[in-house]
Scaffold this motif. Structure first.
Motif, mmCIF file in Angstrom:
data_model
loop_
_atom_site.group_PDB
_atom_site.id
_atom_site.type_symbol
_atom_site.label_atom_id
_atom_site.label_comp_id
_atom_site.label_asym_id
_atom_site.label_seq_id
_atom_site.Cartn_x
_atom_site.Cartn_y
_atom_site.Cartn_z
ATOM 1 N N MET A 58 0.815 -1.214 0.000
ATOM 2 C CA MET A 58 0.000 0.000 0.000
ATOM 3 C C MET A 58 0.850 1.266 0.000
ATOM 4 S SD MET A 58 -3.192 0.799 -0.283
ATOM 5 C CE MET A 58 -4.290 -0.466 0.384
ATOM 6 N N ILE A 59 2.062 1.215 0.537
ATOM 7 C CA ILE A 59 2.919 2.409 0.532
ATOM 8 C C ILE A 59 3.207 2.873 -0.907
ATOM 9 C CG2 ILE A 59 5.258 3.264 1.029
ATOM 10 C CD1 ILE A 59 5.099 1.707 3.689
ATOM 11 N N PRO A 60 3.758 2.015 -1.779
ATOM 12 C CA PRO A 60 3.987 2.493 -3.156
ATOM 13 C C PRO A 60 2.687 2.773 -3.906
ATOM 14 C CG PRO A 60 4.500 0.148 -2.969
ATOM 15 C CD PRO A 60 4.319 0.669 -1.576
ATOM 16 N N HIS A 61 1.615 2.060 -3.549
ATOM 17 C CA HIS A 61 0.318 2.309 -4.179
ATOM 18 C C HIS A 61 -0.143 3.729 -3.839
ATOM 19 C CE1 HIS A 61 -3.834 1.393 -5.469
ATOM 20 N NE2 HIS A 61 -3.313 0.369 -6.091
ATOM 21 N N HIS A 62 -0.052 4.096 -2.571
ATOM 22 C CA HIS A 62 -0.398 5.450 -2.150
ATOM 23 C C HIS A 62 0.550 6.475 -2.778
ATOM 24 C CE1 HIS A 62 -3.512 4.285 0.483
ATOM 25 N NE2 HIS A 62 -3.153 4.908 1.597
ATOM 26 N N GLU A 67 1.507 11.054 -6.526
ATOM 27 C CA GLU A 67 2.143 11.584 -7.736
ATOM 28 C C GLU A 67 1.083 12.054 -8.731
ATOM 29 O OE1 GLU A 67 5.157 10.150 -11.345
ATOM 30 O OE2 GLU A 67 4.756 8.813 -9.649
ATOM 31 N N MET A 68 0.025 11.266 -8.857
ATOM 32 C CA MET A 68 -1.076 11.646 -9.749
ATOM 33 C C MET A 68 -1.797 12.882 -9.226
ATOM 34 S SD MET A 68 -2.507 7.764 -10.329
ATOM 35 C CE MET A 68 -3.931 8.183 -11.354
ATOM 36 N N ALA A 69 -2.075 12.889 -7.911
ATOM 37 C CA ALA A 69 -2.828 13.994 -7.323
ATOM 38 C C ALA A 69 -2.079 15.317 -7.433
ATOM 39 C CB ALA A 69 -3.144 13.680 -5.864
ATOM 40 N N ARG A 70 -0.756 15.269 -7.289
ATOM 41 C CA ARG A 70 0.031 16.501 -7.319
ATOM 42 C C ARG A 70 0.092 17.136 -8.706
ATOM 43 N NH1 ARG A 70 4.241 13.601 -3.213
ATOM 44 N NH2 ARG A 70 3.192 14.256 -1.274
ATOM 45 N N LEU A 71 -0.260 16.386 -9.722
ATOM 46 C CA LEU A 71 -0.308 16.954 -11.067
ATOM 47 C C LEU A 71 -1.533 17.841 -11.263
ATOM 48 C CD1 LEU A 71 0.589 13.787 -13.215
ATOM 49 C CD2 LEU A 71 2.053 15.777 -12.808
ATOM 50 N N ALA A 72 -2.576 17.598 -10.461
ATOM 51 C CA ALA A 72 -3.861 18.256 -10.704
ATOM 52 C C ALA A 72 -3.795 19.778 -10.588
ATOM 53 C CB ALA A 72 -4.917 17.700 -9.746
ATOM 54 N N GLN A 92 -3.674 10.436 2.181
ATOM 55 C CA GLN A 92 -2.771 9.313 1.945
ATOM 56 C C GLN A 92 -1.333 9.552 2.412
ATOM 57 O OE1 GLN A 92 -3.152 7.239 -1.775
ATOM 58 N NE2 GLN A 92 -5.353 7.587 -1.894
ATOM 59 N N ASP A 93 -0.903 10.799 2.461
ATOM 60 C CA ASP A 93 0.463 11.066 2.926
ATOM 61 C C ASP A 93 0.664 10.619 4.385
ATOM 62 O OD1 ASP A 93 3.078 12.023 2.386
ATOM 63 O OD2 ASP A 93 2.632 13.856 3.495
ATOM 64 N N PRO A 94 -0.248 10.955 5.313
ATOM 65 C CA PRO A 94 -0.081 10.471 6.689
ATOM 66 C C PRO A 94 -0.158 8.944 6.794
ATOM 67 C CG PRO A 94 -1.647 12.291 6.610
ATOM 68 C CD PRO A 94 -1.391 11.877 5.197
ATOM 69 N N GLU A 95 -0.960 8.314 5.936
ATOM 70 C CA GLU A 95 -1.064 6.853 5.968
ATOM 71 C C GLU A 95 0.260 6.205 5.551
ATOM 72 O OE1 GLU A 95 -5.883 6.338 5.255
ATOM 73 O OE2 GLU A 95 -4.534 5.972 3.577
ATOM 74 N N ILE A 96 0.941 6.812 4.604
ATOM 75 C CA ILE A 96 2.254 6.308 4.197
ATOM 76 C C ILE A 96 3.216 6.355 5.380
ATOM 77 C CG2 ILE A 96 4.305 6.832 2.795
ATOM 78 C CD1 ILE A 96 2.370 7.780 0.583
#
Length: 202
Positions: A58-62, A67-72, A92-96
């Protein structure tokens, strides 16, 4: 001379003191660990192989979702898409960070820091992960084209995360990990519904 009454009083006092010590010891065992988890869930041996697999996957998945979200912010034209991306990043950042901490406490290796997981061949087959071509196409798109592509890819990405979380709920042991799996299922299922609605408007 010590009377029988005094002896009985001394015995009663000793028994009461023992009971107080016993109750205090029992009460002390009920403390909670991180995120309110019972102490048993944070001690050595409380996790199993599925918990490790969940966190390491889940870490690399998040990270790819981030990475996708930061493009928005620089590519999207829809305010709703930008708001959704910001919410994904915030959650998701805190979950990582939490999952990285679990792995270290379990004596397991977290995924390599700084790795570009979206391009890493070993991650491409993970449920919902985008390929390098998908990510390149998303980076090159802007405006309404980006919005549609982002929503389409993120729906698939979230569906993969929900699948992984369901496996953790069914097979995991660590209380913190299974509670995070519940959170992932609830939050990302709601976002899937929202994204499908936004996509239908495009």
């Amino acid at each position: 001379m010590i009377t029988s009454h005094a002896i009985r009083r001394a015995a009663l006092g000793a028994a009461t003191a023992s009971a107080v010590v016993l109750l205090a010891a029992c009460g002390g065992e009920k403390h909670t660990g991180a995120h309110g988890a019972p102490a048993a869930s944070v001690t050595t041996g409380a996790h199993n192989a599925q918990d490790v697999t969940f966190a390491q996957g889940m870490i690399p998945h998040h990270q790819q979702a981030l990475e996708m979200a930061r493009l928005a912010s620089g590519h999207a034209s829809s305010a709703a898409v930008k708001a959704l991306a910001a919410r994904i990043e915030k959650a998701q950042d805190p979950e990582i960070r939490a999952m990285t901490g679990w792995l270290k406490s379990w004596g397991e290796e977290p995924p390599m820091a700084g790795m570009d997981h979206s391009r890493h061949d070993g991650m491409a087959g993970m449920s919902g992960m985008m390929s390098a071509d998908d990510m390149t196409a998303l980076e090159k798109s802007t405006g309404a084209t980006f919005d549609k592509k982002f929503l389409t890819l993120m729906i698939a990405h979230h569906q993969g995360a929900v699948e992984m979380a369901n496996t953790e709920k069914a097979k995991g042991r660590d209380g913190r990990a299974t509670r995070m799996a519940d959170d992932v299922i609830a939050a990302q299922s709601a976002e899937i519904k929202q994204m499908k609605g936004l996509l239908a408007e495009k």
